[in-house]
Design a protein around this motif. Structure first.
Motif: not given
Length: 403
Positions: A153, A155, A333-334, A337, A347, A369, A382, A384-385
């Motif tokens: 997703e 950033a 970002v998450r 991640a 990331v 976050w 980037y 994320s999972d």
């Protein structure tokens, strides 16, 4: 690593690594090195050693020219270097002589991963070189990444919520518990309920023969609920609570906060209550007790616990997440991640089927976050999972920090 994960999940396409992931390691392992440990570029009897100086300073290019393998006066050579990064961003450097070295006019930003183009002029003759210098980069087919659960997703802005994590348990509110006792001393002559049976407010539960008058009187249920205790039988003399009634619709969660956290908690703050089996409910803090437990030095905090479906029971262990502040940040970002690469928190940026590290400067962090102060651009995509799969593939490819 991704191949192993997919094999564990079931049959599927074997991941295919694009050549970009394999070429960097091979290319970097085979290049000729100069006397300063850098990459040596040759053109006839002219050569140029490329190094990045980064010990105790911001990284910058240092170039050492040679003629017939002997040091050449840097002032006799003009050099321009272009770095094409993933996503086609180009950094351009020009060089000036400084003693026996040509120094670049800018900082070489991390990651040091790029396609390099060098243009040099010596005694009116032009020389050019190109090479790839990658680190923290790999390429994975889209189908393999999808099977591995890799998601990405962009950033961007996010709301950073400062959360205090509390532990506690479910308990009845004072209005959710009632004891049924004899009004006057006497002998029990009738009991209508046993443990586990429901009762309605006003329903007759006990008949007692008063000791002084020998008259019989009855006692009704003070609240509706369920019989959770029965402490007497017919024929007993009523000296203690005969029944205990609990109303599971009137629950509260009691939490325990240490002094540092208790200072930031106030009635009315939102709290998310979580059970051990994953159930959650939103509530607010009702009260903080003004006293501190002598043994644990904790403060008790209470929050109402709605229970329309009966999923909460007194005695359950619960977790409370209290939001004490919420701020919107321009770039985040998450948290899930984040990965480690060398000494950096990173990331993995995604461009097509290629992934590459982004070294981050981080600010405030929450379980969801983390604020980014530098290292990735707004809108840059980037992973994320399942970013750990990308990290494993990067480590497997052997992309190093050579220059």
């Amino acid at each position: 690593m991704i191949a192993l994960v997919l094999a564990a999940c079931g049959e599927g396409e074997t991941p295919k690594r694009a050549s970009a992931a394999e070429k960097p390691a091979a290319a970097q392992a085979e290049y000729e090195k100069g006397p300063h440990g850098g990459r040596l570029l040759r053109s006839g009897d002219l050569s140029l050693e490329v190094t990045i100086a980064e010990d105790g300073q911001e990284p910058e290019f240092h170039l050492y020219p040679f003629l017939d393998n002997r040091p050449l006066d840097p002032g006799q050579m003009q050099v321009t270097m272009k770095l094409t990064r993933l996503g086609d961003r180009i950094d351009t450097f020009r060089f000036k002589p400084d003693g026996d070295v040509l120094r670049g006019d800018g900082i070489v930003k991390e990651p040091h991963s790029f396609d390099v183009s060098v243009e040099a002029t010596y005694q009116g003759k032009s020389h050019s070189w190109t090479y790839a210098s990658y680190e923290g980069r790999t390429s994975i087919a889209a189908s393999s990444a999808q099977q591995g659960g890799v998601k990405a997703e962009p950033a961007g802005p996010a709301i950073i919520r400062e959360v205090i994590d509390l532990s506690g348990r479910v308990m009845l509110q004072p209005l959710g518990r009632a004891e049924v006792r004899a009004w006057y001393p006497g002998r029990i002559i009738e009991l209508s309920k046993t443990i586990g049976q429901p009762v309605r407010q006003g329903e007759v539960l006990v008949r007692i023969e008063a000791s002084d008058t020998l008259r019989t009187y009855q006692i009704t249920a003070p609240i509706s609920g369920t019989i959770t205790e029965r402490n007497a039988n017919v024929g007993d003399v009523a000296t203690q609570a005969i029944y205990v009634i609990s109303d599971s619709s009137k629950l509260q969660a009691a939490f325990f906060a240490f002094p540092r956290d208790a200072e930031r908690l106030r009635p009315g703050q939102p709290i998310e209550i979580k059970g051990l089996t994953g159930q959650t409910v939103q509530s607010t803090i009702q009260m903080l007790l003004p006293s501190t437990d002598l043994a644990t030095q904790t403060t008790s905090i209470y929050a109402e616990l709605p229970n329309p479906d009966g999923i909460w029971r007194p005695g359950m262990i619960v977790e409370g997440l209290v939001t004490v502040a919420a701020n919107e940040v321009p770039l985040a970002v998450r948290t899930r991640a984040l990965q480690r690469f060398r000494d950096f928190t990173v990331v993995y940026a995604k461009v097509g089927d290629t992934y590459e590290v982004r070294m981050l400067e981080l600010g405030r962090r929450t379980p969801e976050w983390v604020e980014v102060l530098g290292g990735i651009d707004p809108g840059e995509v980037y992973v994320s999972d399942n970013a750990f799969l990308i990290r494993a593939d990067v480590e497997k490819s052997g992309a190093s920090h050579d220059h």
